[in-house]
Scaffold this active site. Structure first.
Site, mmCIF file in Angstrom:
data_model
loop_
_atom_site.group_PDB
_atom_site.id
_atom_site.type_symbol
_atom_site.label_atom_id
_atom_site.label_comp_id
_atom_site.label_asym_id
_atom_site.label_seq_id
_atom_site.Cartn_x
_atom_site.Cartn_y
_atom_site.Cartn_z
ATOM 1 N N SER A 21 34.608 -16.307 -27.202
ATOM 2 C CA SER A 21 34.135 -17.452 -26.444
ATOM 3 C C SER A 21 35.034 -18.662 -26.715
ATOM 4 O O SER A 21 36.241 -18.601 -26.524
ATOM 5 C CB SER A 21 32.664 -17.727 -26.783
ATOM 6 O OG SER A 21 32.090 -18.635 -25.868
ATOM 7 N N ASP A 34 29.565 -11.963 -17.139
ATOM 8 C CA ASP A 34 29.668 -13.084 -18.069
ATOM 9 C C ASP A 34 29.498 -14.406 -17.317
ATOM 10 O O ASP A 34 30.380 -14.801 -16.549
ATOM 11 C CB ASP A 34 31.026 -13.056 -18.766
ATOM 12 C CG ASP A 34 31.125 -14.053 -19.903
ATOM 13 O OD1 ASP A 34 30.262 -14.954 -19.993
ATOM 14 O OD2 ASP A 34 32.064 -13.943 -20.716
ATOM 15 N N HIS A 41 28.235 -11.464 -22.744
ATOM 16 C CA HIS A 41 29.023 -12.459 -23.478
ATOM 17 C C HIS A 41 28.639 -12.484 -24.953
ATOM 18 O O HIS A 41 29.500 -12.511 -25.825
ATOM 19 C CB HIS A 41 28.797 -13.833 -22.841
ATOM 20 C CG HIS A 41 29.654 -14.913 -23.418
ATOM 21 N ND1 HIS A 41 30.916 -15.197 -22.934
ATOM 22 C CD2 HIS A 41 29.442 -15.776 -24.441
ATOM 23 C CE1 HIS A 41 31.447 -16.189 -23.638
ATOM 24 N NE2 HIS A 41 30.570 -16.567 -24.549
#
Length: 277
Positions: A91, A223, A252
């Site tokens: 991320s 995502d 995610h």
């Protein structure tokens, strides 16, 4: 990995002062002090997972730039310069990884994995459109609400809430995550999140081009932080890059239920790099 290769890996937790902030470090493997251990058993490679000797305090350490400098300060202070590195960013950790390569291009990185990378257009993503007003415009409302609700809450109640939450998600946790319900931690997370929405806008194509041979991108099909179109755009701009699209519908937040699948993928991808060491 084959079952016969699996073994119990020692894991221990430390808290160190890095860049003026108390920093939790989870160490996997037999190593403790890479600088002073000169034995033949000292590892040749360090896998540095970014979820995020210069001893001076880092300005705005809980902000976006401060978090990048914090990771670099850790490498300068605790990792010998000749030790090969594998960087794994998830991320916003992927954004940190690219920035680390940009600021210190001489880092001895043999491979960098950018997992579900939020490296561009965060505020335009489906989740970003929801998070941006909350984190940028109503952040102080979140601060006050969190403080009023959580500050007087007894530690036993917080611990119970966290345990119940982990049970609902069918998770096991080796280390206590009590601090996630501390108003100070929540405020810092919201502060960093607000900066992410405002500053992570344009993809850093120059840095990607310079380090493309050592980068592996892994995008999700479901995502809401970096939708499939972001994968299609970067794949079109860098067709020769190692840019992958997940075929297993892994979310995610893969750490919750798909950590083993991701670990296996990374281990398989590293085989060629490790064989050359």
């Amino acid at each position: 990995m084959d079952s016969e290769l699996k073994e119990e890996i020692p894991v221990h937790e430390e808290f160190i002062l890095c860049g003026g902030a108390e920093t939790q470090v989870l160490k996997c493997g037999p190593w403790t002090d890479l600088f002073n251990d000169q034995s033949l058993k000292r590892p040749k490679l360090l896998i540095f997972i970014i979820p995020d000797s210069n001893a001076q305090e880092i300005k705005d350490i809980y902000g976006l730039n401060g978090q990048i400098e914090h990771k670099l300060a850790f490498l300068r202070t605790h990792v010998p310069k000749d030790l090969k590195l594998v960087l794994i960013g998830h991320s916003i950790g992927s954004y940190f990884t690219l920035q680390m390569l940009k600021r210190v291009p001489e880092l001895p990185v043999i491979r960098a994995f950018l997992l579900f990378p939020t490296i561009e257009r965060m505020s335009e993503s489906p989740n970003g459109r929801i998070a941006t007003p909350l984190l940028c415009w109503f952040r102080y409302v979140l601060y006050v609400t969190g403080y009023l609700l959580l500050k007087p809450c007894p530690e036993k109640i917080k611990s119970l809430l966290i345990r119940r939450g982990l049970q609902v998600m069918n998770l096991e946790n080796e280390f206590s995550p009590l601090n996630i319900l501390e108003p100070f931690c929540l405020a810092n997370a919201a502060y960093l999140g607000g900066q992410e929405m405002m500053e992570v806008v344009k993809r850093d194509d120059e840095t990607i081009k310079e380090h493309l041979c050592k980068l592996t991108f892994y995008y999700g099909t479901i995502d809401p932080w970096c939708p499939k179109e972001y994968y299609e755009d970067i794949k079109k701009d860098f067709p020769e890059g190692d840019i992958r699209l997940c075929k297993k519908n892994i979310p995610h937040a893969f750490i919750i239920h798909f950590n083993q699948e991701m670990a296996d993928m990374i281990a398989d991808s590293l085989k060629d790099d490790l064989s050359k060491m």
